[in-house]
Design an enzyme around this catalytic site. Structure first.
Site, PDB file in Angstrom:
ATOM      1  CG  HIS A 233      -1.825   1.292   1.025  1.00  0.00           C
ATOM      2  ND1 HIS A 233      -2.770   1.500   0.047  1.00  0.00           N
ATOM      3  CD2 HIS A 233      -1.708   2.464   1.671  1.00  0.00           C
ATOM      4  CE1 HIS A 233      -3.223   2.734   0.131  1.00  0.00           C
ATOM      5  NE2 HIS A 233      -2.593   3.343   1.108  1.00  0.00           N
ATOM      6  CE1 TYR A 237      -1.525   8.075  -0.711  1.00  0.00           C
ATOM      7  CE2 TYR A 237      -1.353   5.936   0.354  1.00  0.00           C
ATOM      8  CZ  TYR A 237      -2.125   6.953  -0.158  1.00  0.00           C
ATOM      9  OH  TYR A 237      -3.481   6.871  -0.135  1.00  0.00           O
ATOM     10  CG  HIS A 384      -8.136   2.261  -8.492  1.00  0.00           C
ATOM     11  ND1 HIS A 384      -8.587   3.500  -8.108  1.00  0.00           N
ATOM     12  CD2 HIS A 384      -7.084   1.978  -7.682  1.00  0.00           C
ATOM     13  CE1 HIS A 384      -7.851   3.940  -7.097  1.00  0.00           C
ATOM     14  NE2 HIS A 384      -6.929   3.036  -6.823  1.00  0.00           N
ATOM     15  CG  PHE A 385      -3.505  -0.108 -10.498  1.00  0.00           C
ATOM     16  CD1 PHE A 385      -2.739  -0.311 -11.622  1.00  0.00           C
ATOM     17  CD2 PHE A 385      -4.059  -1.207  -9.856  1.00  0.00           C
ATOM     18  CE1 PHE A 385      -2.523  -1.587 -12.111  1.00  0.00           C
ATOM     19  CE2 PHE A 385      -3.846  -2.486 -10.341  1.00  0.00           C
ATOM     20  CZ  PHE A 385      -3.080  -2.680 -11.472  1.00  0.00           C
ATOM     21  CG  HIS A 386      -3.679   1.102 -15.988  1.00  0.00           C
ATOM     22  ND1 HIS A 386      -3.894  -0.098 -15.384  1.00  0.00           N
ATOM     23  CD2 HIS A 386      -2.572   0.938 -16.754  1.00  0.00           C
ATOM     24  CE1 HIS A 386      -2.962  -0.964 -15.776  1.00  0.00           C
ATOM     25  NE2 HIS A 386      -2.152  -0.360 -16.606  1.00  0.00           N
ATOM     26  NE  ARG A 449      -5.416  -7.356 -10.650  1.00  0.00           N
ATOM     27  CZ  ARG A 449      -4.676  -6.783  -9.686  1.00  0.00           C
ATOM     28  NH1 ARG A 449      -5.154  -6.675  -8.450  1.00  0.00           N
ATOM     29  NH2 ARG A 449      -3.476  -6.328  -9.957  1.00  0.00           N
ATOM     30  NE  ARG A 450      -1.990  -9.750 -10.677  1.00  0.00           N
ATOM     31  CZ  ARG A 450      -1.307  -9.826  -9.546  1.00  0.00           C
ATOM     32  NH1 ARG A 450      -1.636 -10.689  -8.626  1.00  0.00           N
ATOM     33  NH2 ARG A 450      -0.284  -9.046  -9.348  1.00  0.00           N
TER      34      ARG A 450
END
Ligand code: HEM
Ligand SMILES: [Cu+2]
Length: 561
Positions: A233, A237, A384-386, A449-450
């Protein structure tokens, strides 16, 4: 009037990096560019093969590509870019150069990281490490893969030592002044990173490496995953905070504005240190062996991250408004027109910020204990993380390199380069609009996914995916083109652009005159580390004790590819 490309920025050209610094910073960026290219090729092939548009040659496995993509982009590209950027800005704000020992330490880290990348490249390309970038056991890769990851992550500690030393050197010379904002933020980013990597370095050194060498027959899967997510996680950041540094510190100078506050950015970064680590269990809502109450506690702690996020949104927009008003804007929202929209070094991060809005909203869904069940392990997640990593963060890094490379090579960021750079922003936002939207929808429609291409033996649900899969695949093509144009601009800026007549300034903003000085407590790092240590003990002690003591039988290794 802010014209874009050259006109937007202030050229004082007072500071030029000495050659040893330039070499050090460039060396980092160059590895990042190679990693980006490799990762992008893998990304394109994934995007169009998992939609059924092409069939991969038998020699290339889908999961092998996916491992290459994740490792090259999420670890190698990011880490090298971040280290290059933080070193560059810290050197500039703590006196203009590093001392020779500081520089040697950074080079030491570079060598370790590069050795790690080489080991990983060999392991992945020989198909002996198709375990994805999360390397969950019991899938087991060859030892050099884990050793490589260890070297990349541990190697990245050393330039942190350089940054701490430069910061301390500056503080000694200026005992009563608040530290330069860029250096302060780099120190905070590194404190977060050192604590975060402890989890995964422990997992690698004491679990995965001995196990893959055959010294341990089995492995405790639950504990390994928990040590991974202790890191997995906060790593986001580590990616995001350098982008925030660019927004807070670099952008004000290029838009003829001032840093809005000398306190807010510091407070924000301290809060990120506190709130980003004791929350990794929100990636393990579905994991057995961890009592729900701990998942609930960490889910709750996760939401505190809203505070520094909204503080940043406020400070950045306020800074934009002040800059616009400072250039004569008086009517409501007229300040927006005064901003240098035609300059990709401004446009790219701002487009990135806009993508952060749906990105953040999706993040709230992911982090919600119950709603997570709907999207868990579906294509929603890469959707989301793209948005967050692969758009907000990447577009900002792109802007950073458009400053960094000319200032290191002494070449000009020409209007032509800027036009191509704007094209990158257009290609990237179009591509991501297609790909990420499609991924979100596909996720809600249930596509995992994956997973390599499959039509699930003609199951009915697959029919509802057809359109969205095609949209995802076409998005991937735009994104790939975006990276090709981007790397083209980079090659131009490195080798072909005209020599600049005066030194290209790497823009570092000044704090506005009215801003009060930050309270000294924000530089008492020991205190903040102690608080985060206490939070970690509260959030993690019991789950880890249970995972380590209740598991009687470990898992033997598995080769799933
Ligand atoms: C050419 C641009 C890109 C394309 C076409 C692309 C495409 C994809 C696709 C289709 C997936 C999902 C695969 C699956 O779950 O089966 C994926 C996963 C991923 N992408 Fe990208 N991507 C691109 C750029 C990036 C960038 C710039 C980053 C980060 C800096 C990134 C990081 C990741 C990560 C970490 C995963 C997860 C891998 C995993 O689940 O193991 N991607 N990408
Ligand atoms: Cu997380």
């Amino acid at each position: 009037m802010n014209r874009g490309d050259d006109g937007a920025t202030i050229h004082t050209a007072e500071h030029e990096f000495p050659l040893p610094e330039r070499r050090l910073f460039l060396a980092h960026f160059i590895i990042a560019f190679f990693a980006l290219f490799l990762g992008a090729v893998a990304g394109l092939l994934q995007g169009i093969s998992r939609t059924g548009l092409i069939v991969l040659p038998a020699a290339i496995g889908y999961y092998q590509l996916l491992t290459l993509h994740g490792i090259m982009l999420a670890y190698v590209f990011t880490t090298f870019t971040i280290v290059g950027f933080l070193l560059l800005g810290t050197a500039k704000t703590t006196g203009g150069t590093f001392t020779p020992p500081e520089r040697r330490l950074a080079w030491g880290g570079y060598v370790l990281m590069l050795a790690g990348v080489a080991l990983d490249a060999v392991a992945i390309l020989t198909n002996e490490a198709t375990v994805l970038y999360t390397f969950y056991p019991p899938m087991r890769a060859m030892p050099i893969f884990y050793i490589g990851v260890f070297l990349v992550l541990f190697g990245s500690w050393l330039p942190g030592g350089t940054i701490f030393a430069a910061y301390r050197r500056w503080k000694k010379a200026h005992p009563d002044a608040p530290s330069p904002l860029f250096a302060y933020m780099s120190v905070a980013t590194y404190i977060l990173w050192l604590i975060a990597t402890l989890g995964v370095l422990f997992e690698l050194a004491f679990m995965l490496i001995p196990w893959s060498l055959g010294w341990m027959k089995t492995i405790n899967v639950g504990a390994a995953r928990t040590f991974f997510w202790f890191f997995g996680h906060p790593v986001v950041y580590f990616w995001l905070l350098p982008a925030y540094i660019y927004w807070y510190v670099n952008i004000p100078r290029m838009i003829k504005g001032k840093i809005f506050s000398n306190l807010l950015p510091r407070l924000t970064f301290v809060l990120f240190i506190l709130y980003s680590i004791p929350v990794g269990l929100h990636h393990q809502f579905g994991d057995p062996g961890i009592e729900p109450i701990w998942k609930f506690i960490q889910a709750t702690l996760t939401f505190f991250v809203v505070i520094p996020t909204l503080l940043t949104a406020f400070a950045v927009i306020a800074m934009f408004e002040e800059a616009g008003r400072g250039q004569g804007a008086t009517r409501p929202f007229e300040w927006i027109k005064k901003l240098p929209w035609k300059d990709a070094r401004f446009l790219a991060p701002v487009v990135g910020m806009l993508f952060f809005i749906p990105g953040g909203a999706g993040g709230i869904i992911n982090a919600s204990y119950q709603l997570n069940q709907v999207v868990h392990n579906t294509l929603w997640l890469p959707g989301h993380f793209h948005l967050t990593l692969a758009t907000t963060v990447i577009l900002t890094y792109i802007a950073i390199t458009f400053w960094a490379i000319p200032s290191l090579t002494g070449r000009t960021y020409t209007p032509q380069a800027n036009r191509a750079a704007n094209l990158v922003v257009v290609l990237w936002s179009t591509g991501m609009l297609f790909m990420s939207t499609a991924m979100h929808v596909l996720g809600v429609l249930g596509e995992p996914r994956r997973t390599a291409y499959t039509d699930y033996a003609g199951a009915d649900v697959v029919e509802s995916w057809v359109f969205w899969r095609a949209l995802m695949g076409s998005g991937a093509v735009f994104l790939f083109l975006g990276i090709v144009v981007y790397l083209g601009v980079i090659v131009y800026l490195m080798m072909y652009a005209p020599q600049a007549e005066r030194v290209v300034e790497f823009p570092i903003g000044d704090v506005r005159d009215k801003a009060p000085p930050p309270p000294p407590i924000l530089e008492r790092w020991g205190l903040w580390v102690a608080i985060v240590g206490a939070l970690i003990l509260i959030a993690y002690t019991w789950p880890i004790v249970e995972l380590l003591t209740q598991t009687k039988n470990g898992a033997p290794p598995l080769r799933s590819w």
